[in-house]
Design an enzyme around this catalytic site. Structure first.
Site, PDB file in Angstrom:
ATOM      1  N   HIS A 197      46.599  40.900  40.702  1.00  0.00           N
ATOM      2  CA  HIS A 197      46.479  39.578  40.095  1.00  0.00           C
ATOM      3  C   HIS A 197      45.109  39.464  39.451  1.00  0.00           C
ATOM      4  O   HIS A 197      44.126  39.976  39.989  1.00  0.00           O
ATOM      5  CB  HIS A 197      46.643  38.490  41.171  1.00  0.00           C
ATOM      6  CG  HIS A 197      46.995  37.172  40.589  1.00  0.00           C
ATOM      7  ND1 HIS A 197      46.048  36.313  40.074  1.00  0.00           N
ATOM      8  CD2 HIS A 197      48.204  36.580  40.397  1.00  0.00           C
ATOM      9  CE1 HIS A 197      46.662  35.250  39.602  1.00  0.00           C
ATOM     10  NE2 HIS A 197      47.966  35.383  39.778  1.00  0.00           N
ATOM     11  N   ASP A 226      55.334  37.313  43.060  1.00  0.00           N
ATOM     12  CA  ASP A 226      56.596  37.906  42.626  1.00  0.00           C
ATOM     13  C   ASP A 226      57.127  38.958  43.587  1.00  0.00           C
ATOM     14  O   ASP A 226      58.254  39.415  43.430  1.00  0.00           O
ATOM     15  CB  ASP A 226      56.430  38.523  41.228  1.00  0.00           C
ATOM     16  CG  ASP A 226      56.302  37.455  40.163  1.00  0.00           C
ATOM     17  OD1 ASP A 226      56.995  36.431  40.290  1.00  0.00           O
ATOM     18  OD2 ASP A 226      55.506  37.618  39.227  1.00  0.00           O
TER      19      ASP A 226
HETATM   20  N1  CMC Z   1      50.009  48.636  40.441  1.00  0.00           N
HETATM   21  C1  CMC Z   1      49.138  49.644  40.366  1.00  0.00           C
HETATM   22  N2  CMC Z   1      47.873  49.506  39.910  1.00  0.00           N
HETATM   23  C2  CMC Z   1      47.496  48.280  39.519  1.00  0.00           C
HETATM   24  C3  CMC Z   1      48.364  47.177  39.571  1.00  0.00           C
HETATM   25  C4  CMC Z   1      49.671  47.394  40.066  1.00  0.00           C
HETATM   26  N3  CMC Z   1      50.547  46.388  40.152  1.00  0.00           N
HETATM   27  N4  CMC Z   1      47.720  46.091  39.113  1.00  0.00           N
HETATM   28  C5  CMC Z   1      46.502  46.483  38.777  1.00  0.00           C
HETATM   29  N5  CMC Z   1      46.352  47.813  39.015  1.00  0.00           N
HETATM   30  C6  CMC Z   1      45.153  48.618  38.802  1.00  0.00           C
HETATM   31  C7  CMC Z   1      45.023  49.030  37.347  1.00  0.00           C
HETATM   32  O1  CMC Z   1      45.683  50.246  37.098  1.00  0.00           O
HETATM   33  C8  CMC Z   1      43.519  49.129  37.207  1.00  0.00           C
HETATM   34  O2  CMC Z   1      43.121  50.335  37.831  1.00  0.00           O
HETATM   35  P1  CMC Z   1      41.891  51.195  37.208  1.00  0.00           P
HETATM   36  O3  CMC Z   1      40.706  50.268  37.278  1.00  0.00           O
HETATM   37  O4  CMC Z   1      41.793  52.385  38.101  1.00  0.00           O
HETATM   38  O5  CMC Z   1      42.289  51.518  35.788  1.00  0.00           O
HETATM   39  C9  CMC Z   1      43.004  47.991  38.085  1.00  0.00           C
HETATM   40  O6  CMC Z   1      44.018  47.782  39.060  1.00  0.00           O
HETATM   41  C10 CMC Z   1      42.761  46.688  37.341  1.00  0.00           C
HETATM   42  O7  CMC Z   1      43.897  46.410  36.547  1.00  0.00           O
HETATM   43  P2  CMC Z   1      43.896  45.409  35.324  1.00  0.00           P
HETATM   44  O8  CMC Z   1      45.086  45.670  34.476  1.00  0.00           O
HETATM   45  O9  CMC Z   1      42.564  45.398  34.663  1.00  0.00           O
HETATM   46  O10 CMC Z   1      44.040  44.019  36.031  1.00  0.00           O
HETATM   47  P3  CMC Z   1      44.506  42.704  35.335  1.00  0.00           P
HETATM   48  O11 CMC Z   1      43.786  41.597  35.993  1.00  0.00           O
HETATM   49  O12 CMC Z   1      44.425  42.768  33.859  1.00  0.00           O
HETATM   50  O13 CMC Z   1      46.072  42.704  35.706  1.00  0.00           O
HETATM   51  C11 CMC Z   1      48.211  42.150  36.343  1.00  0.00           C
HETATM   52  C12 CMC Z   1      46.727  41.740  36.395  1.00  0.00           C
HETATM   53  C13 CMC Z   1      49.013  41.068  37.077  1.00  0.00           C
HETATM   54  C14 CMC Z   1      48.685  42.215  34.888  1.00  0.00           C
HETATM   55  C15 CMC Z   1      48.392  43.507  37.026  1.00  0.00           C
HETATM   56  O14 CMC Z   1      47.944  43.456  38.352  1.00  0.00           O
HETATM   57  C16 CMC Z   1      49.810  44.034  36.961  1.00  0.00           C
HETATM   58  O15 CMC Z   1      50.217  44.639  35.957  1.00  0.00           O
HETATM   59  N6  CMC Z   1      50.645  43.779  38.043  1.00  0.00           N
HETATM   60  C17 CMC Z   1      52.035  44.169  38.038  1.00  0.00           C
HETATM   61  C18 CMC Z   1      52.888  43.079  37.397  1.00  0.00           C
HETATM   62  C19 CMC Z   1      53.002  41.869  38.278  1.00  0.00           C
HETATM   63  O16 CMC Z   1      53.259  41.941  39.456  1.00  0.00           O
HETATM   64  N7  CMC Z   1      52.856  40.688  37.645  1.00  0.00           N
HETATM   65  C20 CMC Z   1      52.935  39.404  38.320  1.00  0.00           C
HETATM   66  C21 CMC Z   1      51.607  38.734  38.352  1.00  0.00           C
HETATM   67  S1  CMC Z   1      51.491  37.345  39.469  1.00  0.00           S
HETATM   68  C22 CMC Z   1      52.643  36.188  39.002  1.00  0.00           C
HETATM   69  C23 CMC Z   1      52.749  35.895  37.571  1.00  0.00           C
HETATM   70  O17 CMC Z   1      51.750  35.766  36.866  1.00  0.00           O
HETATM   71  O18 CMC Z   1      53.881  35.757  37.107  1.00  0.00           O
END
Ligand code: CMC
Length: 381
Positions: free
Chosen positions: A259, A313
């Site tokens: 998140h 989720d």
């Molecule tokens: N699985 C594996 N690695 C992850 C995940 C995940 N779900 N989420 C983040 N990471 C890792 C990512 O690979 C990165 O690693 P590194 O620094 O080694 O490259 C690090 O964590 C930071 O990731 P980020 O993309 O910069 O983080 P963000 O704040 O932009 O992403 C997110 C937030 C929700 C898009 C992401 O966590 C994600 O893609 N989650 C999976 C989809 C999900 O469950 N979405 C629902 C979000 S909550 C409810 C909603 O909003 O609807």
């Protein structure tokens, strides 16, 4: 050069009094009331009122709000006809977005919305979205839509319109609690996209249809649909470690984790986990809950150091699966709840509006000569 924050991470987009998050401590409050208290004691319709009007309603106000919601559950036959024309294999979120955009055509609002018009737009949107979702869900399977029932609550009525069966109190209450937990969540992607639309002084129906389009994506509300697919694919709890390590090695995201704001477990996920645990206790599919717990344990072991934990989720899809809700309806169910938060933000924006018009950092070329078509090589110069 100006500072640039990809994904606008950490950039405030509005001043708001609607909800509060503390991502380090896992706190979420709606209008100052902790989410746990609302999930335990409130109902979805009362929580929607709280979000919209900044206070809990008294009994008379709540009765009136719920009566108005009941009266506005019905859809005009032209809207049902429109839904009938949508492709059966289309995603219900697309059908919902199209139907909500069309809804605004039946209730056109003047450009500067009054509080009274905003109230009725909110009532219509909150009341009709479940009917639209249930109608499309049935029509695409060749069944007639089921008329809303006035003696059922908002949540009971949605479950009834999907299946034609009245669900027991435990199931309805569990879904109502899910709706409370999904109703609002500060400046997330869909709320922001709704706000951008509201800032042009577009009407609430268009605002909500923008937000629905944004919620659909799998990085946002669409993640819940993906989670149940993953839990089914894993098969047994002993396969979890291999499955997750393969995903992480392939640099794939595990849906339902991570998140932008929470650096600890999402408080909504904690609450939803308890609901899932109760629902799966007596279920012949209790292995799905066991797999989910194991996924959470393995994710904590493998990526916990990056502050990645279960989000809202992760457990919601598991709960909806146990209720017999079709996976493609999980994100629409999210929208049934979130429409209340989106509307609260939309009305807050109208009250103190400034058009969203950010800037950009231009990185392209400048002052290129126009080359006539006959003089161009195969790659445009
Ligand atoms: N699985 C594996 N690695 C992850 C995940 C995940 N779900 N989420 C983040 N990471 C890792 C990512 O690979 C990165 O690693 P590194 O620094 O080694 O490259 C690090 O964590 C930071 O990731 P980020 O993309 O910069 O983080 P963000 O704040 O932009 O992403 C997110 C937030 C929700 C898009 C992401 O966590 C994600 O893609 N989650 C999976 C989809 C999900 O469950 N979405 C629902 C979000 S909550 C409810 C909603 O909003 O609807």
């Amino acid at each position: 050069m100006s500072d640039f924050f990809p994904g606008l991470a950490g950039v405030p987009a509005a001043r708001s009094k609607i909800s509060y998050i503390n991502g380090q401590q896992g706190i979420l409050e709606y209008r100052g009331i902790p989410i746990e208290q609302l999930a335990k004691h409130s109902t979805f319709s009362e929580t929607a009122y709280l979000l919209l009007y900044d206070r809990l309603p008294n009994q008379k106000e709540l009765d009136l709000f719920e009566t108005n919601l009941r009266h506005h559950r019905y859809l005009r036959h032209q809207l049902i006809d429109l839904i009938k024309c949508l492709p059966n294999d289309g995603h219900p979120m697309d059908a919902l977005q199209a139907a909500v955009a069309a809804l605004g055509m039946f209730y056109p609002a003047p450009p500067a919305q009054s509080e009274e018009e905003n109230y009725w737009a909110a009532v219509r949107l909150i009341a009709k979205i479940p009917t639209i979702i249930a109608a499309f869900a049935r029509l695409r399977r060749g069944n007639d839509p089921i008329q809303p029932q006035d003696d059922l609550t908002h949540t009971e009525n949605f479950l009834y319109m999907c299946s034609g069966k009245r669900q027991n109190t435990e199931t309805s209450r569990a879904l109502d609690t899910c709706l409370i937990l999904h109703a609002e969540h500060t400046m997330n992607a869909s709320t922001f996209s709704g706000l951008v639309t509201a800032s042009t002084l577009s009407d609430p129906y268009t605002v909500i249809s923008s937000a629905i389009g944004t919620l659909k994506g799998k990085l946002h509300g669409g993640a819940n649909e993906q989670v149940i697919g993953m839990l089914h694919a894993i098969e047994t709890a002993s396969d979890v470690t291999t499955y997750i390590s393969e995903k992480l090695e392939a640099k794939e995201r595990v849906m339902g984790f991570g998140h932008r704001i929470y650096k600890v477990k999402d408080p909504r996920a904690t609450f939803l986990q308890n609901i899932a645990q109760d629902l799966y206790k007596r279920s012949p599919e209790s292995h799905l809950y066991e797999i989910a717990i194991e996924v959470e344990r393995v994710m904590d072991e493998m990526v916990g150091h990056k502050a990645i934990s279960a989000n809202v989720d992760f457990y919601s899809g598991l709960i909806y699966h146990q209720m017999g809700i079709d996976p493609e309806l999980y994100t629409p169910v999210f929208a049934i709840a979130r429409v209340s938060g989106w509307l609260a933000h939309c009305f807050e924006q109208y009250k103190d509006n400034r058009l969203f018009r950010p800037t950009q950092i231009y990185e392209g070329q400048r002052n290129r000569p126009y080359v006539k078509i006959r003089d161009r090589t195969t790659r445009a110069s």
